[in-house]
Design a protein around this motif. Structure first.
Motif, PDB file in Angstrom:
ATOM      1  N   CYS A 136       0.790  -1.108   0.096  1.00  0.00           N
ATOM      2  CA  CYS A 136      -0.070   0.074   0.128  1.00  0.00           C
ATOM      3  C   CYS A 136       0.997   1.150  -0.040  1.00  0.00           C
ATOM      4  N   GLN A 148      -0.106   4.295   0.817  1.00  0.00           N
ATOM      5  CA  GLN A 148      -0.463   4.967   2.100  1.00  0.00           C
ATOM      6  C   GLN A 148       0.341   4.509   3.305  1.00  0.00           C
ATOM      7  N   CYS A 149       0.161   3.285   3.497  1.00  0.00           N
ATOM      8  CA  CYS A 149       0.935   2.588   5.015  1.00  0.00           C
ATOM      9  C   CYS A 149       1.664   1.595   4.708  1.00  0.00           C
ATOM     10  N   CYS A 195      -6.044  -2.354   0.201  1.00  0.00           N
ATOM     11  CA  CYS A 195      -5.007  -2.341   1.260  1.00  0.00           C
ATOM     12  C   CYS A 195      -5.885  -3.085   2.405  1.00  0.00           C
ATOM     13  N   CYS A 242      -5.419  -0.252   5.759  1.00  0.00           N
ATOM     14  CA  CYS A 242      -6.221   1.022   5.662  1.00  0.00           C
ATOM     15  C   CYS A 242      -7.454   1.191   4.630  1.00  0.00           C
ATOM     16  N   HIS A 264      -6.920   1.353   1.509  1.00  0.00           N
ATOM     17  CA  HIS A 264      -6.870   2.346   0.327  1.00  0.00           C
ATOM     18  C   HIS A 264      -7.053   1.415  -0.940  1.00  0.00           C
TER      19      HIS A 264
END
Ligand SMILES: [Zn+2]
Length: 69
Positions: A5, A7-8, A34, A37, A39
Protein backbone atom coordinates in the motif's frame (compact mmCIF):
# COMPACT_ATOMS: atom_id res chain seq x y z
CA UNK A 1 0.43 -6.80 -9.44
CA UNK A 2 -0.16 -6.94 -5.68
CA UNK A 3 2.55 -5.30 -3.65
CA UNK A 4 2.38 -2.78 -0.86
CA UNK A 5 0.00 0.00 0.00
CA UNK A 6 1.40 3.41 -0.97
CA UNK A 7 -0.35 4.91 2.07
CA UNK A 8 0.71 2.66 4.91
CA UNK A 9 2.97 -0.02 3.40
CA UNK A 10 0.70 -2.90 4.36
CA UNK A 11 -0.20 -5.78 2.11
CA UNK A 12 -2.75 -5.26 -0.58
CA UNK A 13 -5.03 -7.73 -2.28
CA UNK A 14 -6.85 -7.88 -5.57
CA UNK A 15 -10.48 -6.87 -5.53
CA UNK A 16 -13.23 -5.48 -7.71
CA UNK A 17 -14.92 -2.17 -7.35
CA UNK A 18 -17.75 -0.15 -8.87
CA UNK A 19 -17.75 3.45 -10.00
CA UNK A 20 -21.02 5.26 -10.23
CA UNK A 21 -21.69 8.68 -11.68
CA UNK A 22 -24.88 10.41 -12.70
CA UNK A 23 -24.43 9.16 -16.24
CA UNK A 24 -22.97 5.72 -15.90
CA UNK A 25 -22.19 2.86 -13.62
CA UNK A 26 -19.06 0.82 -14.23
CA UNK A 27 -18.98 -2.51 -12.46
CA UNK A 28 -16.40 -5.18 -11.83
CA UNK A 29 -13.42 -2.84 -12.08
CA UNK A 30 -10.21 -4.60 -11.11
CA UNK A 31 -8.36 -2.85 -8.32
CA UNK A 32 -6.20 -3.48 -5.30
CA UNK A 33 -7.28 -2.83 -1.74
CA UNK A 34 -5.08 -2.43 1.32
CA UNK A 35 -5.99 -4.86 4.07
CA UNK A 36 -5.00 -2.34 6.75
CA UNK A 37 -6.32 1.06 5.70
CA UNK A 38 -8.65 0.07 2.87
CA UNK A 39 -6.89 2.30 0.36
CA UNK A 40 -8.19 1.44 -3.10
CA UNK A 41 -5.98 1.62 -6.14
CA UNK A 42 -6.86 1.27 -9.78
CA UNK A 43 -4.14 0.45 -12.28
CA UNK A 44 -3.26 3.21 -14.73
CA UNK A 45 -4.31 1.14 -17.72
CA UNK A 46 -7.68 0.42 -16.16
CA UNK A 47 -8.09 4.05 -15.14
CA UNK A 48 -7.57 5.08 -18.75
CA UNK A 49 -10.35 2.76 -19.88
CA UNK A 50 -12.62 4.22 -17.20
CA UNK A 51 -11.78 7.75 -18.30
CA UNK A 52 -12.66 6.84 -21.89
CA UNK A 53 -15.98 5.38 -20.79
CA UNK A 54 -16.80 8.44 -18.70
CA UNK A 55 -15.87 10.67 -21.59
CA UNK A 56 -18.10 8.77 -23.98
CA UNK A 57 -20.91 8.75 -21.46
CA UNK A 58 -20.58 12.51 -21.05
CA UNK A 59 -20.94 12.93 -24.80
CA UNK A 60 -23.97 10.70 -24.84
CA UNK A 61 -22.25 8.10 -26.98
CA UNK A 62 -22.94 5.17 -24.74
CA UNK A 63 -26.16 3.30 -25.28
CA UNK A 64 -26.08 1.73 -21.87
CA UNK A 65 -25.95 3.23 -18.42
CA UNK A 66 -24.20 0.22 -17.01
CA UNK A 67 -20.88 -1.24 -18.09
CA UNK A 68 -19.30 -4.38 -16.70
CA UNK A 69 -15.55 -4.56 -17.15
ZN1 LIG B 1 -2.82 0.95 3.53
Amino acid sequence: MPGKCPQCGSRIYLARTTIQTELIEIQNIPCTVCQECGHEQIAQLVQKKIDKLLERAAKGKLKTRMVVM
